[in-house]
Design an enzyme around this catalytic site. Structure first.
Site, short mmCIF file in Angstrom:
data_model
loop_
_atom_site.label_atom_id
_atom_site.label_comp_id
_atom_site.label_asym_id
_atom_site.label_seq_id
_atom_site.Cartn_x
_atom_site.Cartn_y
_atom_site.Cartn_z
CD GLU A 283 -3.22 0.43 2.14
OE1 GLU A 283 -4.19 -0.26 1.80
OE2 GLU A 283 -3.04 0.82 3.31
CD GLU A 286 -2.71 0.93 -4.48
OE1 GLU A 286 -2.70 0.15 -3.50
OE2 GLU A 286 -3.72 1.18 -5.16
CB CYS A 310 -7.08 -3.36 5.91
SG CYS A 310 -6.17 -1.89 5.99
CB SER A 330 -5.31 0.86 -1.38
OG SER A 330 -4.47 -0.26 -1.52
CE LYS A 369 -10.26 -8.43 7.62
NZ LYS A 369 -10.33 -7.30 8.55
CD GLU A 372 -11.74 -9.16 3.15
OE1 GLU A 372 -11.52 -9.55 4.32
OE2 GLU A 372 -11.11 -8.25 2.61
CD GLU A 377 -15.06 -9.45 -5.87
OE1 GLU A 377 -15.34 -10.18 -4.88
OE2 GLU A 377 -15.86 -8.60 -6.31
CB CYS A 526 -9.73 -4.34 14.11
SG CYS A 526 -9.35 -3.91 12.44
#
Ligand code: SF4
Ligand code: SF4
Ligand code: SF4
Ligand code: FES
Ligand code: FES
Lengths: 596, 154
Positions: A283, A286, A310, A330, A369, A372, A377, A526
């Site tokens: 990141e 990037e 994230c 990102s 998550k 996710e 993907e 988190c």
């Protein structure tokens, strides 16, 4: 100083600041009054009435969570009248409640159960209405289950989703005995704007909103001799798991958690922190690449500010609410997903294991998550990269099921391969942590010097302010980065989606400009995730935050780029950040979703 | 833009786009369309920048805002205690058998929908029912059937 109010509660005098509710005043005298709809993180609703108290001289009972203390009040919290009213309220709630406690996921951690236990509700005074009702159970979401037969309509979830998350996926519908909590047109949860953040689960006092749990699936994998089962643990789990297993909030239990995971029978106990460090490399590169394209090459197609990626709750939120800003995200996968892909490629190759014989588990403070991990993907290893996601709470259940006496365990260490991490990775668990970790690395990459903050602690990005801003001046850069000489890197941080919405609106409307923005879906980051131990309160979040920063300071390596395993994976496997292989395995894309 | 979107946009222009405009907009939609659909509610949510679930929640609170398709004539028979004691069950039976539908259903030709509702304020002349905006009181099964038959020929 504000005015002090003097009153008596149960004949004991107490003096409190003006504006204090009776409920809070009672706390000062160590008197607890039961509550259901009240929650420290939310505005007062005053709808459940179990907190009623007697105000001497008044005929009607008062909801102590909603009524401010006034001078000379005489309050009784346990009079005959109060006890009787409370009992009736609890019984009425139970008359519409599918009180099947022994089969309920919340058995043992349910505020309604606790109350009816305290009041020893035995014989039912009121008719049982449960059979009359056409309750529905929604199991459509990979993250959340909604069982209306367990709902007491306290509306904590509704307030959570609107006040803290600005999503309002859940609202009150109908009226009278038809009133219920529903999504838009009662559509299944996986079809609506819900971000799967789990903040509502964390605040639901009953079993009406719970996580989809995958405990049995994980046991099955562990018991299967033909499967190699790896487990990764997110940064925020280690500062909260203890709360479920006998410790006070704020206890760091990293070593005991690793020991417990080994005893549970995982073949390899690894750390998401490793891929958090990797995220910083990817990141950070990037960001610098985007800055270079924009500043040096004059490439106007580059989207700035760049947003962190994230937090899967945040990702789904922006996909629904601000699809026009998706190019600013990102492309880095979350550390969980980077770990998942690498486990079934890099790790599998090194260990000579066929990835089809692997089961990859992650322990997360997060319910988003779970969603996710099943996104289409997220299969770049050729398999589903992460097979099952367990919350901190589910791990605690497994530890108890296995009969492990957690507090007696000796500290153990993560396995060496993909188990090493830096302090920078640990602070991913707190709001501002990803930003701090990125700055520690990016600044040093560009200038060759450590960030100019005492002991690497970038305090302006820390803390519980909803939206934080900071800037850092870049001077005396290395030759490669001369275009950044004298630049002022401007960053912003938001946690909780209501704050994210504010920040995104300002950015979209051109009212604020930054280079880099960190967003975490959950309040506090988190550590306050939807999968963390219940309850979570402002005080508890503070304790967990302190624990995270203490963990960081206690580690010998505190910068992602100094993690030797990170250097090794680039040397042996990925070659370079943002390189071909990284692109294939560690980066992803997003999709615009319906706003309504 | 779909028809619903155009309708809602016009109404939002007329009433404004703050939260208080929600009810007047919904009421007008009902006047034109008789019921709301998820498409309409999504348009309202978009225009007023509210969540769709909130708009649905509000709409579903009012018995006179139907959130599912209803027939041309919506029958709402009072089910509250006075009308109940005065024989609403027999009226329901008569309506159900004449229309060949159950409470909550719509006839296949989309002409009638049968609902029960709470007190209409005509207790002294119960049993009472509404057909769209028209009130009918002191019902007997025979009278109810006669009324419906009139509507059938409308
Ligand atoms: S929600 Fe609570 S009271 Fe209800 S069945 Fe579950 S444990 Fe029992
Ligand atoms: S789902 Fe839970 S939090 Fe929401 S109203 Fe029902 S009991 Fe309360
Ligand atoms: S999971 Fe989050 S977004 Fe979904 S309903 Fe709950 S609070 Fe709202
Ligand atoms: S806790 Fe006070 S009314 Fe619910
Ligand atoms: S009870 Fe039927 S109109 Fe009042």
């Amino acid at each position: 100083m504000s005015k002090m109010i003097n009153l008596t509660i149960n004949n004991m005098p107490v003096s409190v600041e003006e504006g204090t509710t009776i409920l809070e005043a009672a706390k000062k005298l160590s008197i607890s009054i039961p509550t259901l709809c009240y929650h420290e993180d939310l505005c007062v609703a005053g709808n459940c009435r179990v907190c009623v108290v007697e105000l001497v001289g008044m005929r009607t009972l008062q909801a102590s969570c909603a009524v401010p203390a006034r001078d000379n009040m005489q309050i009784l919290t346990n009079s005959m009248k109060v006890r009787q009213a409370r009992r009736h309220i609890i019984e009425l709630l139970l008359s519409e409640h599918n009180a099947d406690c022994t089969k309920c996921y919340k058995n043992g951690n349910c505020e309604l159960q606790e109350l009816s236990n305290e009041y020893r509700i035995g014989n039912r005074l009121f008719a049982d209405l449960v059979t009359e009702k056409n309750y529905t159970i929604d199991q459509s979401s990979p993250s959340i289950m909604k069982d209306d037969s367990k709902c007491i309509r306290c509306q904590r979830c509704v307030r959570t989703c609107s006040e803290l998350q600005a999503v309002s996926a859940l609202a009150v519908s109908g009226k009278g005995n038809h009133m219920k909590i529903s999504s838009f047109y009662d559509h299944p949860m996986h079809e609506v704007v819900c971000t799967n953040c789990g903040q509502c689960i964390n605040r639901c006092p009953t079993g009406a909103l719970i996580e989809r749990n995958y405990i049995d699936e994980v046991w099955e994998a562990i018991y299967n001799p033909n499967k190699h089962v790896v487990v990764q643990t997110a940064p925020a789990v280690r500062v909260a798991l203890g709360e479920e297993l006998g410790y006070d909030p704020g206890e760091r239990v990293t070593g005991k958690m690793v020991a417990a995971l080994r005893r549970l029978g995982f073949d390899s106990v690894l750390d998401t922190d490793f891929t958090a460090d990797l995220t910083i490399m990817e990141e950070g590169t990037e960001l610098l690449t985007r800055l270079k394209k924009a500043l040096v090459d004059g490439d106007t197609s580059v989207s700035l500010p760049m947003f962190t990626s994230c937090s899967p709750g945040w990702i789904k939120f922006i996909e629904h609410m601000f699809p026009e800003l998706l190019p600013n995200l990102s492309t880095c996968k979350s550390p969980q997903q980077m770990f998942g892909t690498l486990a079934k490629t890099y790790y599998a190759q090194r260990k000579n294991i066929d990835p089809k014989d692997m089961v990859s588990i992650s322990i997360m403070p997060c319910t988003a998550k779970k969603f996710e991990s099943v996104r289409p993907e997220m299969r770049d290893s050729g398999f589903q990269d992460v097979d099952y996601v367990l919350t901190t709470r589910e791990l605690a259940i497994m530890i108890k099921q296995a009969g492990i006496n957690f507090m007696q365990l000796e500290d153990d260490k993560y396995d060496r391969f993909m188990g090493d991490s830096s302090g920078a990775a640990v602070i991913f668990g707190a709001t501002g942590g990803v930003m701090e970790a990125a700055l520690r690395t990016a600044y040093e990459l560009v200038t060759g010097r450590e960030v100019p903050f005492a002991n690497l602690n970038i305090t302006p990005v820390r803390g519980m302010e909803g939206v934080k801003e900071a800037s850092i001046k870049i001077e005396n850069v290395k030759a490669d980065w001369s275009f950044l000489e004298g630049a002022e890197l401007k960053v912003a941080i938001a946690h909780g989606l209501t704050n994210a919405k504010k920040l995104m609106t300002a950015i979209r409307d051109g009212k604020a400009s930054y280079h880099f923005v960190e967003v975490m879906a959950c309040p506090g980051g988190c550590l306050g995730g939807g999968g963390q131990p219940i309850p979570t309160s402002p005080e508890i979040r503070k304790k967990r935050t302190e624990a995270i920063y203490a963990e960081d300071e206690g580690l010998p390596i505190r910068k992602s780029h100094e993690n030797p395993e990170v250097a090794a994976i680039y040397a042996d496997f990925l070659s370079e950040p943002l390189g071909h292989k990284s692109h294939e395995l560690l980066h992803t894309h997003y999709k615009a979703r319906k706003r309504y | 833009m779909s028809n619903s979107e155009i309708l809602v946009k016009e109404l939002a222009d007329k009433y404004g786009r703050n939260r208080e405009s929600l009810m007047p907009i919904l009421q007008d939609v009902i006047e034109v369309r008789r019921y709301v659909t998820d498409e309409v509610l999504v348009s309202v949510a978009k225009e007023l920048d509210l969540s769709a679930a909130e708009v649905f929640g509000t709409a579903s609170f009012y018995s006179f805002i139907d959130t599912k398709e209803v027939g041309k004539y919506v029958i709402r028979l009072c089910k509250t205690i006075v009308c109940d004691m005065k024989g609403k069950d027999a009226i329901i039976g008569a309506l159900e058998s004449t229309l060949r539908i159950k409470v909550g259903q719509t006839t296949p030709d989309k002409k009638f929908t049968l609902f029960t509702t709470n007190c209409l304020g005509w207790c002294h002349k119960g049993p009472a029912m509404l057909i769209n905006d028209e009130v009918y009181t002191e019902l007997t099964p025979g009278k109810a059937i006669e009324i419906i038959e009139n509507y059938m020929h409308k």
